[in-house]
Design an enzyme around this catalytic site. Structure first.
Site, PDB file in Angstrom:
ATOM      1  N   ASP A  68      30.031 -28.236  -8.075  1.00 51.62           N
ATOM      2  CA  ASP A  68      30.658 -29.497  -7.668  1.00 51.62           C
ATOM      3  C   ASP A  68      31.433 -30.113  -8.826  1.00 51.62           C
ATOM      4  O   ASP A  68      32.579 -30.557  -8.673  1.00 51.62           O
ATOM      5  CB  ASP A  68      29.599 -30.496  -7.195  1.00 51.62           C
ATOM      6  CG  ASP A  68      28.759 -29.945  -6.058  1.00 51.62           C
ATOM      7  OD1 ASP A  68      29.143 -28.903  -5.501  1.00 51.62           O
ATOM      8  OD2 ASP A  68      27.736 -30.556  -5.741  1.00 51.62           O
ATOM      9  N   ASP A 110      25.528 -20.879  -6.616  1.00 51.10           N
ATOM     10  CA  ASP A 110      26.077 -21.188  -7.960  1.00 51.10           C
ATOM     11  C   ASP A 110      24.973 -21.135  -9.011  1.00 51.10           C
ATOM     12  O   ASP A 110      25.209 -20.693 -10.136  1.00 51.10           O
ATOM     13  CB  ASP A 110      26.839 -22.529  -7.993  1.00 51.10           C
ATOM     14  CG  ASP A 110      26.035 -23.754  -7.589  1.00 51.10           C
ATOM     15  OD1 ASP A 110      24.943 -23.609  -7.008  1.00 51.10           O
ATOM     16  OD2 ASP A 110      26.513 -24.876  -7.873  1.00 51.10           O
ATOM     17  N   SER A 125      30.383 -34.258  -2.362  1.00 49.49           N
ATOM     18  CA  SER A 125      30.253 -34.437  -3.816  1.00 49.49           C
ATOM     19  C   SER A 125      30.800 -35.751  -4.343  1.00 49.49           C
ATOM     20  O   SER A 125      31.543 -35.775  -5.341  1.00 49.49           O
ATOM     21  CB  SER A 125      30.930 -33.284  -4.561  1.00 49.49           C
ATOM     22  OG  SER A 125      30.227 -32.116  -4.344  1.00 49.49           O
ATOM     23  N   SER A 157      27.858 -37.325   2.350  1.00 46.32           N
ATOM     24  CA  SER A 157      28.539 -36.456   3.312  1.00 46.32           C
ATOM     25  C   SER A 157      28.569 -35.003   2.857  1.00 46.32           C
ATOM     26  O   SER A 157      29.151 -34.161   3.518  1.00 46.32           O
ATOM     27  CB  SER A 157      29.973 -36.945   3.506  1.00 46.32           C
ATOM     28  OG  SER A 157      30.636 -36.896   2.250  1.00 46.32           O
TER      29      SER A 157
HETATM   30  C1  GLA Z   1      24.965 -29.029  -4.177  1.00 48.79           C
HETATM   31  C2  GLA Z   1      24.879 -28.695  -5.661  1.00 48.79           C
HETATM   32  C3  GLA Z   1      25.738 -27.486  -5.999  1.00 48.79           C
HETATM   33  C4  GLA Z   1      25.452 -26.313  -5.073  1.00 48.79           C
HETATM   34  C5  GLA Z   1      25.481 -26.773  -3.616  1.00 48.79           C
HETATM   35  C6  GLA Z   1      25.064 -25.681  -2.661  1.00 48.79           C
HETATM   36  O1  GLA Z   1      26.242 -29.473  -3.826  1.00 48.79           O
HETATM   37  O2  GLA Z   1      25.287 -29.789  -6.442  1.00 48.79           O
HETATM   38  O3  GLA Z   1      25.518 -27.125  -7.350  1.00 48.79           O
HETATM   39  O4  GLA Z   1      24.240 -25.698  -5.402  1.00 48.79           O
HETATM   40  O5  GLA Z   1      24.634 -27.888  -3.404  1.00 48.79           O
HETATM   41  O6  GLA Z   1      25.953 -24.620  -2.697  1.00 48.79           O
END
Ligand code: GLA
Length: 398
Positions: free
Chosen positions: A182, A43, A132, A129
Site C-alpha cells: 500500500d 506482499d 488504503s 474501504s
Molecule cells: C493490506 C496491507 C497490505 C497487503 C494487503 C493484502 O492492505 O496493508 O500490505 O497485505 O492488505 O494484500
C-alpha cells in the site's frame, strides 16, 4: 484552485481558521490511495503484487509553526491533536493522529531533523474501504515532514524509503503487521499505469493500464473492514508457520513462501498438515503465479483472460485464504454475472471494503445501477461505486 476534487483555496482558508495567520507559507502535499488489481495477501510472503495508485487521495495543508510541537487537524474533526517532538512516542496514544506520529517518529529515527508543524488533512478516499486511506495519510505526512525538515538538502527524499517508513509506522504505532504494497503504491504511483512490484527485492516496473473499451469500477460494499482486527496478523502467523512446514517438507531453507513453485507445493501438500495452514500456503503460491499470468495477459491486450484470472483470484482468497466475508462475496457474485463485466475480485485486506470490476465502458452506468440494486436487495446495504483511473504518487502540490 482545485486538484483531485479538492478545493485548495477552501483548505487554506480553513487552515487559517484552525491555526491563525503566520508569516510562513502554507504548503500543500498529497498522496493517493490504491487499488490492488491482483496479488492479494502475498506482499508479506515475498510475492509480486500489481496495484495502481488512485486519483482519490489524502491532501494536507502544512506550515512550520516555529515550536517543537506537531499539531494535527482534519476538516472533518473538531479537535486538534498534538504531540511534542521531544517525546514523539507520546503520539502513539493519540485518539487520532497515531499514523502521522508513527511516520514522524520513523523520520526522526532516520536522522531527519523534523521541525514543529501544523497540519490540516482532508481527502476523498472513503475510510475503511480497503483503498488504503491510511497509507495515503502516512505518505502525505512523510513527504511533507521530510521536505520541511531542517536537513532536507542533505537527506533528500527517497520515495521508496518513505514507503518503508510508512510501513514501519503502521507496525510500531498502529499494531498492523502490514506488507509494503500500500505504501509503495501510494509513494510510487504513476498516472495511467499499474505497478508490478516484487515485494522481496522491491524491483518494480510500470505497466500501462491500457483497458481499451473497458474501465475499472470500484464497488464499495460499505461494510467497513477492520484491518486492525486480529485476522490480518493471524494470517501472517499462519503463513509463517506454512513456510516452516514447507521448508521442512522439502528440506529447504528459503526465506519466502513465494520462493516456492506450484509444483513444489504439490509435492509437499500431503505433509503440510491437516489444518488451514495448507490452504493458506496454496493461496499464496498460486496467487503469485496468477499475478504473472495476469500481467502478461494485460500486456498482450488479452483483457478477457486478465478478467478471468481476477475471478480465479477472488475464489482463492474466499475459499483458501478466507478473508472475504458475505458482503464482498455477494458483491463479487452479482458483479461477475452482470452484463459487460469481464472480471471482478475483492481488493485490499478483505473482510469488507471494495471489489474491483472490469466493466465495458458503455455498460458502466447500467452495471452500477443493476449491481447496486441487487446488492441492496440481498444485504440491505446501499453500496457506493467509483469509476477509477490510475493516478500519480505522493508529492508536493504547491
Ligand atoms: C493490506 C496491507 C497490505 C497487503 C494487503 C493484502 O492492505 O496493508 O500490505 O497485505 O492488505 O494484500
Amino acid at each position: 484552485m482545485s486538484e483531485n476534487g479538492i478545493n485548495l483555496s477552501d483548505l487554506k482558508e480553513l487552515f487559517v481558521k484552525y491555526y491563525g495567520e503566520s508569516d510562513h507559507e502554507i504548503r500543500i502535499f498529497t498522496a493517493p490511495g490504491r487499488v490492488n488489481l491482483i496479488g492479494e495477501h502475498i506482499d508479506y510472503c515475498g510475492g509480486s503484487v500489481f496495484p495502481a495508485a488512485l486519483t482519490l487521495s489524502c491532501t494536507a495543508a502544512v506550515r512550520l509553526n516555529g515550536t517543537d510541537w506537531i499539531r494535527l487537524g482534519a476538516d472533518d474533526l473538531e479537535d486538534v491533536y498534538t504531540f511534542s517532538l521531544r517525546d514523539p512516542q507520546a503520539g502513539k496514544r493519540l485518539k487520532w493522529g497515531n499514523y502521522q506520529a508513527g511516520v514522524i517518529n520513523a523520520l526522526l529515527e532516520e536522522g531527519y531533523l523534523i521541525r514543529g508543524m501544523d497540519f490540516l488533512f482532508t481527502g476523498n478516499i472513503p475510510f475503511g474501504s480497503g483503498l488504503s486511506s491510511s497509507a495515503a495519510i502516512e505518505l502525505t505526512t512523510a513527504v511533507a515532514s521530510a521536505t520541511l525538515s531542517e536537513n532536507y538538502e542533505e537527506k533528500g527524499l527517497d520515495l521508496i524509503r518513505m514507503a518503508q517508513l510508512g510501513q514501519l509506522a503502521e507496525h510500531t504505532f498502529c499494531g498492523v503487521n502490514c506488507g509494503i504494497m500500500d505504501q509503495f503504491a501510494s509513494a510510487m504511483g504513476k498516472r495511467d499505469h499499474a505497478i508490478l512490484l516484487d515485494c522481496a527485492s522491491l524491483n518494480y516496473k510500470y505497466v500501462p493500464l491500457a483497458l481499451g473499451d473497458y474501465t475499472l469500477v470500484l464497488a464499495n460494499t460499505c461494510k467497513k473492514h477492520a484491518l486492525g482486527a486480529s485476522e490480518y496478523n493471524k494470517r501472517r502467523e499462519e503463513v509463517a508457520e506454512g513456510l516452516r512446514r514447507l521448508n521442512a517438507a522439502l528440506g529447504e531453507n528459503r526465506a519466502n513462501l513465494c520462493d516456492f513453485s506450484e509444483a513444489e507445493y504439490a509435492a509437499a501438500e500431503a505433509r503440510l498438515g491437516p489444518d488451514k495452514v495448507k490452504d493458506r500456503v496454496k493461496h499464496v503460491i498460486f496467487e503469485n503465479e496468477r499475478v504473472k499470468r495476469a500481467v502478461s495477459a494485460l500486456e498482450n491486450g488479452n483483457l478477457k483472460a486478465f478478467g478471468t484470472i481476477l475471478c480465479e483470484a477472488h475464489a482463492s482468497i474466499r475459499d483458501l485464504y478466507e478473508v472475504t466475508g458475505p458482503e464482498l462475496d455477494t458483491m463479487f457474485e452479482i458483479a461477475s454475472h452482470t452484463d459487460g463485466c469481464i472480471g471482478a475480485r475483492m481488493t485490499g485486506a478483505g473482510f469488507g471494503g471494495c471489489t474491483v470490476n472490469i466493466v465495458r465502458k458503455e455498460s458502466a452506468e447500467a452495471f452500477i445501477r443493476d449491481v447496486g440494486r441487487a446488492y441492496t436487495q440481498r444485504t440491505g446495504i446501499v453500496p457506493e461505486f467509483y469509476l477509477c483511473t490510475a493516478g500519480d504518487g505522493a508529492r508536493e502540490l504547491f
